[in-house]
Design a protein around this motif. Structure first.
Motif, PDB file in Angstrom:
ATOM      1  N   LYS A   1      -7.816 -10.286 -17.590  1.00 48.70           N
ATOM      2  CA  LYS A   1      -6.763  -9.453 -17.746  1.00 48.70           C
ATOM      3  C   LYS A   1      -6.062  -9.179 -16.362  1.00 48.70           C
ATOM      4  O   LYS A   1      -6.677  -9.372 -15.452  1.00 48.70           O
ATOM      5  N   VAL A   2      -4.759  -9.252 -16.322  1.00 50.22           N
ATOM      6  CA  VAL A   2      -4.178  -8.964 -15.172  1.00 50.22           C
ATOM      7  C   VAL A   2      -3.789  -7.534 -14.712  1.00 50.22           C
ATOM      8  O   VAL A   2      -3.475  -6.837 -15.418  1.00 50.22           O
ATOM      9  N   ILE A   3      -4.023  -7.494 -13.409  1.00 49.25           N
ATOM     10  CA  ILE A   3      -3.982  -5.988 -12.817  1.00 49.25           C
ATOM     11  C   ILE A   3      -2.377  -5.738 -12.743  1.00 49.25           C
ATOM     12  O   ILE A   3      -1.859  -6.574 -12.059  1.00 49.25           O
TER      13      ILE A   3
ATOM     14  N   SER B   1      -9.623   0.663 -14.252  1.00 45.75           N
ATOM     15  CA  SER B   1      -9.287   0.960 -15.575  1.00 45.75           C
ATOM     16  C   SER B   1      -8.780   0.038 -16.654  1.00 45.75           C
ATOM     17  O   SER B   1      -9.011  -0.072 -17.723  1.00 45.75           O
ATOM     18  N   THR B   2      -8.445  -1.066 -15.992  1.00 43.71           N
ATOM     19  CA  THR B   2      -8.007  -2.214 -16.591  1.00 43.71           C
ATOM     20  C   THR B   2      -9.302  -2.803 -17.434  1.00 43.71           C
ATOM     21  O   THR B   2      -9.188  -3.439 -18.392  1.00 43.71           O
TER      22      THR B   2
ATOM     23  N   SER C   1     -14.102   0.119  -6.692  1.00 46.86           N
ATOM     24  CA  SER C   1     -14.166   0.900  -7.635  1.00 46.86           C
ATOM     25  C   SER C   1     -14.717   2.177  -7.366  1.00 46.86           C
ATOM     26  O   SER C   1     -15.241   2.338  -6.131  1.00 46.86           O
ATOM     27  N   PRO C   2     -14.761   3.386  -7.979  1.00 44.15           N
ATOM     28  CA  PRO C   2     -15.524   4.853  -7.629  1.00 44.15           C
ATOM     29  C   PRO C   2     -16.713   4.607  -7.165  1.00 44.15           C
ATOM     30  O   PRO C   2     -17.394   5.346  -6.668  1.00 44.15           O
TER      31      PRO C   2
ATOM     32  N   GLU D   1     -20.768  -6.471 -13.883  1.00 41.43           N
ATOM     33  CA  GLU D   1     -21.884  -5.464 -14.018  1.00 41.43           C
ATOM     34  C   GLU D   1     -21.446  -4.950 -15.700  1.00 41.43           C
ATOM     35  O   GLU D   1     -22.178  -4.664 -16.372  1.00 41.43           O
ATOM     36  N   LYS D   2     -20.139  -4.941 -15.862  1.00 45.74           N
ATOM     37  CA  LYS D   2     -19.485  -4.516 -17.219  1.00 45.74           C
ATOM     38  C   LYS D   2     -20.144  -5.588 -18.173  1.00 45.74           C
ATOM     39  O   LYS D   2     -20.782  -5.033 -19.368  1.00 45.74           O
TER      40      LYS D   2
END
Length: 354
Positions: A36-38, A48-49, A86-87, A98-99
């Motif tokens: 997906k494109v940011i 969040s994307t 990322s946070p 990782e996701k």
């Protein structure tokens, strides 16, 4: 076993096309899925994307093996930014891997021949057993190939890890030049990759040249014919294309008048790219698309049992299923194309539905 490598975007239509493939087809397909494109307006919370990346793929393609290309995430940002964190202080590559790993997905990370070193090192940090390297041959001429090969050898093959490497020679929709392609195959074979994939397409980008309320041949499938010709000389060469969707789904642009558009389906045959097109939606477009579907199922090229898509086209033709948006024909066209192409690559007969 012959494997097909369709290039797809991570969009709802294209993932649904994969989800609805026959189980036996899924064993013969390794899709190349583009990130997906940011959105530049949401760059401060870019992660969040990808919040549901792993769970979404688990739902849509489950244990199907796929190649995941991170590169397109940066398309609207101008460059691949390592500074995006990322946070949990992870860069985009680390965050996405990782996701995907959280859901134990069977994926091959994909980098590009010119990926910055931080992307390459981020991928190799996870010690993958396989990686894919995408070479955008459409972005440079053959005189540059020695430099490209040198960089791949220096930055990727020199990692000294026990990693199988796939090379994707991506010609996109540049005019098909078999002499140039032959030279590229010859040059990149010197790297001795585990797999060499030729990716190209000449499917029309849009249906602007097609008359409304018609089902018409738009172009020959020169991409597949070129591959078959080259495979005689290079029997280990593998095939990839952009299915029937070079561009992604149109943005939800509030300035586009839905009623001033057409419903369209790109429908592949063994030899041609066909396009079915309704009248304008404001002029009974949904009803005329039913007529288009009726023309498809009455044609000699229709194969009822070939795919999920063909069954839905028949249901629409018989008014048992309504198609009233742009995403559904995209899904059906891709699903049909993948099933058909796998049949062709494996030498299976494409039986007539008549």
């Amino acid at each position: 076993m012959t494997i097909y490598f369709p290039i797809l975007k991570n969009s709802s239509s294209e993932m649904s096309a994969l989800e609805n493939l026959k189980d036996e087809t899924k064993q013969k397909v390794i899709p190349i899925i583009e990130s997906k494109v940011i959105n530049p307006k949401k760059v401060d919370e870019w992660w969040s994307t990808f919040k549901t990346l792993g769970s979404y793929f688990q739902k849509k393609i489950n244990d199907m093996k796929f190649i995941y290309d991170f590169n397109s995430a940066f398309d609207k940002l101008g460059e691949a930014l390592e500074s995006l964190k990322s946070p949990h202080n992870k860069n985009l590559i680390e965050h996405c891997i990782e996701k995907l790993n959280e859901k134990n997905l069977n994926f091959i990370p994909c980098i590009h021949f010119d990926s910055p070193e931080w992307i390459i090192s981020s991928v190799f940090k996870f010690r993958p057993t396989e990686i894919a390297v995408r070479v955008r041959c459409h972005d440079f001429n053959s005189a540059m190939e020695d430099l490209v090969i040198e960089r791949i050898q220096d930055k990727i093959f020199s990692q000294n890890l026990k990693t199988n490497i796939y090379i994707i020679l991506d010609f996109s929709n540049s005019p098909i030049n078999e002499v140039r392609i032959k030279k590229s195959i010859h040059n990149f074979t010197k790297l001795e990759p585990q797999k060499l994939i030729l990716a190209l397409t000449n499917c029309p980008e849009d249906a602007s040249g097609i008359n409304p309320v018609s089902f018409t041949a738009a172009d020959q499938r020169l991409d597949y014919k070129t591959f078959q010709s080259l495979k005689k000389e290079h029997p280990k060469l593998l095939f990839g294309d952009y299915t029937v969707r070079l561009k992604g789904e149109p943005d939800n642009n509030p300035n586009i008048n839905y009623y001033n558009t057409y419903l369209k389906i790109f429908y592949s045959t063994e030899d041609d790219y066909m396009i079915g097109k309704s009248s304008l939606l404001e002029s009974d477009g949904i009803d005329t698309f039913i007529s288009v579907c009726q023309e498809i199922i009455e044609s000699d090229i229709f194969t009822k049992d070939l795919s999920f898509a063909d069954k839905k086209i028949e249901e629409c033709a018989n008014k048992r299923f309504t198609i009233n948006n742009h995403s559904k024909p995209i899904e059906l066209g891709i699903n049909h194309h993948i099933e058909l192409t796998v049949k062709q690559l494996t030498g299976s007969p494409v039986l007539s539905g008549l």
